[in-house]
Motif scaffolding. Structure first.
Motif, PDB file in Angstrom:
ATOM      1  N   TYR A 105       8.335  -2.530  27.986  1.00 33.25           N
ATOM      2  CA  TYR A 105       8.813  -3.656  28.788  1.00 33.25           C
ATOM      3  C   TYR A 105       8.002  -4.925  28.567  1.00 33.25           C
ATOM      4  O   TYR A 105       8.530  -6.028  28.589  1.00 33.25           O
ATOM      5  N   GLN A 106       6.708  -4.763  28.279  1.00 29.84           N
ATOM      6  CA  GLN A 106       5.941  -5.986  28.014  1.00 29.84           C
ATOM      7  C   GLN A 106       6.367  -6.606  26.688  1.00 29.84           C
ATOM      8  O   GLN A 106       6.369  -7.819  26.526  1.00 29.84           O
ATOM      9  N   THR A 165       4.618 -11.877  32.519  1.00 28.10           N
ATOM     10  CA  THR A 165       4.502 -10.476  32.164  1.00 28.10           C
ATOM     11  C   THR A 165       4.863  -9.698  33.418  1.00 28.10           C
ATOM     12  O   THR A 165       4.702 -10.208  34.513  1.00 28.10           O
ATOM     13  N   PRO A 166       5.373  -8.469  33.288  1.00 26.70           N
ATOM     14  CA  PRO A 166       5.730  -7.756  34.525  1.00 26.70           C
ATOM     15  C   PRO A 166       4.497  -7.582  35.410  1.00 26.70           C
ATOM     16  O   PRO A 166       3.503  -7.007  34.992  1.00 26.70           O
ATOM     17  N   ALA A 173      -1.898  -5.576  39.247  1.00 28.12           N
ATOM     18  CA  ALA A 173      -2.110  -4.564  38.213  1.00 28.12           C
ATOM     19  C   ALA A 173      -0.908  -3.644  38.117  1.00 28.12           C
ATOM     20  O   ALA A 173      -0.388  -3.174  39.123  1.00 28.12           O
ATOM     21  N   THR A 174      -0.472  -3.404  36.915  1.00 26.90           N
ATOM     22  CA  THR A 174       0.574  -2.404  36.694  1.00 26.90           C
ATOM     23  C   THR A 174       0.016  -1.359  35.745  1.00 26.90           C
ATOM     24  O   THR A 174      -1.045  -1.543  35.166  1.00 26.90           O
ATOM     25  N   ASP A 175       0.752  -0.274  35.575  1.00 27.77           N
ATOM     26  CA  ASP A 175       0.303   0.701  34.583  1.00 27.77           C
ATOM     27  C   ASP A 175       0.375   0.071  33.213  1.00 27.77           C
ATOM     28  O   ASP A 175       1.165  -0.827  32.969  1.00 27.77           O
ATOM     29  N   ALA A 176      -0.412   0.593  32.328  1.00 28.98           N
ATOM     30  CA  ALA A 176      -0.351   0.076  30.964  1.00 28.98           C
ATOM     31  C   ALA A 176       0.992   0.411  30.344  1.00 28.98           C
ATOM     32  O   ALA A 176       1.565  -0.377  29.610  1.00 28.98           O
ATOM     33  N   VAL A 177       1.485   1.603  30.642  1.00 34.85           N
ATOM     34  CA  VAL A 177       2.805   1.970  30.136  1.00 34.85           C
ATOM     35  C   VAL A 177       3.747   1.962  31.334  1.00 34.85           C
ATOM     36  O   VAL A 177       3.668   2.791  32.217  1.00 34.85           O
ATOM     37  N   THR A 186      16.344   5.675  32.244  1.00 35.79           N
ATOM     38  CA  THR A 186      16.364   7.106  32.532  1.00 35.79           C
ATOM     39  C   THR A 186      14.976   7.608  32.860  1.00 35.79           C
ATOM     40  O   THR A 186      14.718   8.792  32.804  1.00 35.79           O
ATOM     41  N   GLY A 187      14.069   6.713  33.186  1.00 34.77           N
ATOM     42  CA  GLY A 187      12.735   7.148  33.588  1.00 34.77           C
ATOM     43  C   GLY A 187      11.722   7.158  32.465  1.00 34.77           C
ATOM     44  O   GLY A 187      10.560   7.451  32.679  1.00 34.77           O
ATOM     45  N   THR A 188      12.127   6.807  31.259  1.00 31.06           N
ATOM     46  CA  THR A 188      11.166   6.802  30.153  1.00 31.06           C
ATOM     47  C   THR A 188      10.569   5.425  30.008  1.00 31.06           C
ATOM     48  O   THR A 188      10.903   4.496  30.733  1.00 31.06           O
ATOM     49  N   LYS A 189       9.677   5.320  28.986  1.00 28.57           N
ATOM     50  CA  LYS A 189       8.987   4.041  28.860  1.00 28.57           C
ATOM     51  C   LYS A 189       9.803   2.969  28.163  1.00 28.57           C
ATOM     52  O   LYS A 189       9.397   1.811  28.102  1.00 28.57           O
TER      53      LYS A 189
END
Lengths: 373, 354, 158
Positions: A64-65, A163-164, A294-298, A324-327
């Motif tokens: 997403y980034q 950025t998200p 802060a967000t997760d890196a992935v 669908t829940g994936t990266k």
């Protein structure tokens, strides 16, 4: 208008003319196949795909980034707003609350981007109808905005500042001062531009009554942005689905009802004034705080479908994510304002002249990479 | 009748001494022709540079400033580049007409240049129907445009040539009629006579109201006649192709290009001569020095050229049908009424004389 | 209208909701989603546009999706009068020759959007006046946005 027989078996024929893909008046690599009879246009068929870069397919394999970086290049004149659309979609999906500071800065830079895009549009509009000097005046003011962006975001056109979760960096210490200087300067320039083009009788004759779009047609063809507002359809996404700091500001929606090119022109000029007013309301009250959450890196979005609408300088941009829940997103669709706006070109220019086509295209203001993605 | 400076008269009498009388006028004519060709080339160079500098000034930038001091040699550099370009041509073009077309324009411009009085006694061809000759010559230029468009065997060029031809023919009427308005004041078509009459005050002042109206109509029609903006829909870059000279390249394109600038100069020169006194100085201050007449003439002409350039860089373009409507529905009736008005003023002796 | 009222209203339009495979869902989405059988798509869309209480006259997004085994289209509709938003989905498991009804006669904006879906997914629309490829060249083989699309020359797969 009928083609064929006039009197005494004198028949006039239709013939094809190609406009583009390289052409000074088509705002990008767009090819128009015109069928004309003398000077009257019979059919306009756009031929797209010259700058198709399969952004939607690339989104299915990027994180997403990274996707934010791709959206810069769609409608490059409102690149910040494109970035914001994806970031907002992701943040809403993750139910992430960004700090107030981020929201206000995003809105200020949004409106600066809108002014920059409209200034360029004004310059190109003058050039298309023949007033060649307006091009230089428009770009000169755009340079000042580009300088502000360069200092804060690091780039002049494809800013990639969102950025998200927030912004990549905090704003530069000079940002507030430079924006205020720019607003003060620009407020003296807009009336000058008004006098140069808006009041000019030749310009009015070229644009009044040309390319008329009724309100029902605007809705039926899915028009949005200044094209629809010039026909009386009130559709400003900033009013109906506000995002970022837009619920804190008051502004009017630029609306005209005649539906011709002159009305669309006036709508954009008025939008520039409204953007100035929004910036003035926000520039002094930027709250302190973090520029990022802060967000997760992935980032993985929960399973589901998410839609986010924003108002770019061209119209309503929509970002539709199926996850669908994936990266990576399963499907990412960008609803481009230009594609719907372009689809009504055939409808409103048939029966007019070639000079009218150029004036109408200038007021519809499409950016072809936005359509082709 | 010829009236020229002492130099050519000296050549004439020198030639008489050793050549039969019939042939002595030939060196004189050759000298004058060469002088005008040089003038044509130098003027063209200078006007192109002036256009670029004026455009840059309006657009808040500098313009050519690298080649030579103040960009003086820019046009020469451009001309050299154009000379070295390949002369392309299309297979199916009508070769003879294709090559002939630019020459019509150049010849008509040169012929028009020949009748202007640059100063007292400095005029190549002082014919007694001066103004009428000028208007007639400008009609020949149209042939060049139409031939160029037709013989290129190109759809766009043909459309462009047709539009341009229609435009030029329509606006010639207005140019002619507005000049006719001023002839009512002078009573003669001869250019040196017209300037003689202006020793009592420039014609635009003598004729006050109708003269001012005639001048405005003349400037508008003159700009339209030479296909300059705001009437340049024909060769506009945002429209289709480049008009009637799409298929020309290299030197032939340079001919069309130069001819357009010289036509602009000619319109400005006519305006300066008929309305603003030609080579006369204001209030007659330097009338005793004949050479300064050239300076005044050029000054007035270049002010009018600057005005035409100002039009180009400020106004949007008119659509072709709006252009023709302007001429036939507005300018022509105003012109006709203006002539009657001027006639009344002359008859009742209301002109302002100094 | 609220989602409940919409659900009731739409159910009343179809005599046998089971035959039309009419399903409503609100999970995983911000708006009410209606799934319907492709045969009844045009009827539902006409009802949605013309009925007084719904008046969905603005089609703002037409997306083609490759669901893995099925191919489908997702329509996002909005009403300019009531200002509510609805999502309609159709799918078919026929990957060789998928055909849906075109809604171009109801909303002219669908003209270009359906061409885009045909270009990238291969879904044909019955009744479309000019169904040609939009972005890819006329003679391109294959449908790029499908999940099983392979292109060794142009694709970079991570």
């Amino acid at each position: 208008m009928e083609t064929a027989t006039i009197t005494n078996n004198v028949k006039s024929e239709e013939y094809f003319i190609n406009m583009g893909p390289q052409h000074p008046a088509t705002h990008g690599v767009l090819r128009l196949l015109l069928t004309i009879d003398g000077e009257i246009i019979k059919k306009v068929e756009p031929d797209l795909g010259y700058i198709h870069r399969s952004i939607e397919k690339m989104c299915e394999r990027d994180s997403y980034q990274q996707i934010v970086h791709l959206t810069d290049r769609m409608d490059y004149l409102s690149s910040h707003i494109n970035n914001e659309a994806v970031c907002l979609a992701v943040e809403n999906a993750l139910q992430l609350e960004v700090p107030e500071r981020v929201k206000v800065i995003r809105t200020i830079i949004d409106e600066l981007t809108r002014i920059s895009s409209h200034t360029l549009w004004w310059g190109v509009m003058g050039m298309d109808v023949g007033a060649l000097t307006s091009y230089f005046y428009g770009f000169r003011d755009r340079e000042l905005i580009n300088d502000i962006f360069e200092e804060t975001c690091g780039a002049r056109l494809t800013m990639n500042y969102n950025t998200p979760g927030g912004l990549r960096n905090d704003i530069h210490p000079n940002f507030v001062k430079r924006v205020k200087e720019f607003i003060a300067h620009f407020k003296t320039k807009l009336p000058e531009y008004d006098k140069l083009l808006t009041g000019n009788i030749i310009f009015k004759k070229r644009t009044k009554g040309v390319g008329v779009l009724s309100k029902e047609d605007a809705i039926a063809f899915g028009a949005s942005g200044p094209v629809a507002r010039g026909s009386g359809y009130s559709c400003d996404v900033r009013k109906y689905h506000p995002y970022s700091a837009l619920d804190k500001v008051t502004f009017n929606e630029a609306l005209h009802t005649e539906g011709d090119s002159y009305a669309r022109y006036l709508v954009r000029i008025q939008e520039m004034w409204e953007s100035i007013s929004i910036i003035e309301q926000l520039i002094d009250i930027i709250p302190e705080g973090n520029f990022k959450v802060a967000t997760d890196a992935v980032i993985k979005l929960p399973k589901g479908e998410y839609y986010q609408k924003v108002e770019t300088a061209r119209g309503e941009l929509g970002v539709f994510i199926i996850s669908t829940g994936t990266k990576n997103p399963y499907r990412m669709k960008f609803r481009s304002p230009g594609l719907s706006n372009l689809s009504l070109l055939n409808h409103i220019t048939v029966g007019g002249k070639i000079g009218d086509l150029v004036a109408t295209m200038a007021t519809i203001d499409i950016v072809v990479p936005d359509i082709d993605r | 009748m010829y009236s020229s400076l002492i130099i050519t008269n000296n050549v004439y009498s020198w030639g008489l001494s050793w050549l039969p009388a019939a042939m002595t006028s030939i060196p004189k004519m050759i000298m004058i022709a060469l002088a005008y060709l040089t003038l044509f080339a130098v003027l063209g160079l200078f006007l192109v540079l002036m256009e670029r500098k004026v455009a840059a000034w309006f657009q808040l930038r500098i313009g050519p400033n690298r080649v030579g001091f103040f960009g003086m040699f820019q046009t020469i550099a451009d001309a050299l580049k154009l000379l070295s370009k390949e002369l392309t041509g299309t297979d199916k073009a009508d070769k003879f007409l294709y090559n002939l077309a630019p020459y019509f324009l150049i010849i008509s411009s040169l012929m028009a240049l020949a009748v202007f009085p640059f100063s007292q006694n400095l005029q190549a061809f002082d014919i007694n129907i001066g103004i009428f000759f000028l208007i007639a010559i400008s009609s020949i230029g149209v042939i060049g445009v139409l031939l160029g468009g037709w013989s290129s065997n190109n759809k766009f060029a043909l459309i462009g040539a047709m539009r341009s031809g229609v435009q030029t023919i329509s606006y010639e009427l207005s140019v002619g009629l507005s000049l006719l308005t001023m002839v009512l004041l002078t009573g003669s078509l001869q250019l040196s006579e017209i300037i003689e009459v202006q020793k009592n005050g420039w014609l635009i002042v003598q004729g006050h109201i109708p003269a001012v109206i005639a001048f405005m109509i003349f400037m508008i029609s003159g700009t339209a006649e030479t296909n300059r903006a705001p009437f340049d829909m024909v060769e506009a870059e945002s429209e289709l192709g480049a008009g009637f000279h799409t298929e020309y390249s290299g030197m032939k394109f340079a001919y069309f290009f130069l001819a357009e600038f010289i036509n602009m100069f000619i319109i400005a020169a006519i305006g300066a001569t008929v309305f603003f006194g030609g080579w006369l100085s204001p209030f007659g201050i330097t009338d005793s020095i004949p050479w300064l007449g050239v300076f005044w003439f050029l000054l007035k002409t270049f002010v009018l050229v600057f005005l035409m350039m100002w039009f180009r860089w400020t106004f949007p373009r008119l659509r072709v049908d709006q252009l023709l409507t302007l001429e036939w529905k507005y300018l022509l009736p105003i012109n006709l009424v203006n002539i009657v008005l001027m006639a009344i003023i002359v008859w009742l002796n209301f002109t302002i004389q100094f | 209208m609220t989602n409940e009222e919409l659900k009731e209203l739409v159910t009343t339009w179809f005599s046998g909701p089971e035959s039309a495979h009419l399903e409503f869902t609100e999970e995983g989405s911000q708006f009410l989603n209606i799934s319907i059988d492709p045969d009844y798509l045009h009827e539902l869309m006409s009802w949605l546009k013309t009925a007084q209480q719904t008046r969905f006259d603005y089609l703002f997004c037409l997306t083609g999706v490759d669901w893995g085994k099925e191919l489908g289209v997702v329509y996002h509709l909005e009403s300019t009068i009531h200002r509510h938003i609805l999502v309609v989905k159709v799918q078919t498991s026929d990957r060789e020759d998928p055909v849906f009804d075109s809604v171009q006669d109801i909303w002219p904006t669908a003209n270009f959007h359906e061409r885009e879906v045909f270009d990238l997914f291969g879904i044909k629309f019955k009744g479309h006046p000019n169904l040609k490829r939009l972005f890819m060249p006329e003679d391109w083989k294959g449908f790029p946005l499908r999940k099983d699309y392979e292109d060794e020359v142009n694709m970079v797969v991570k």
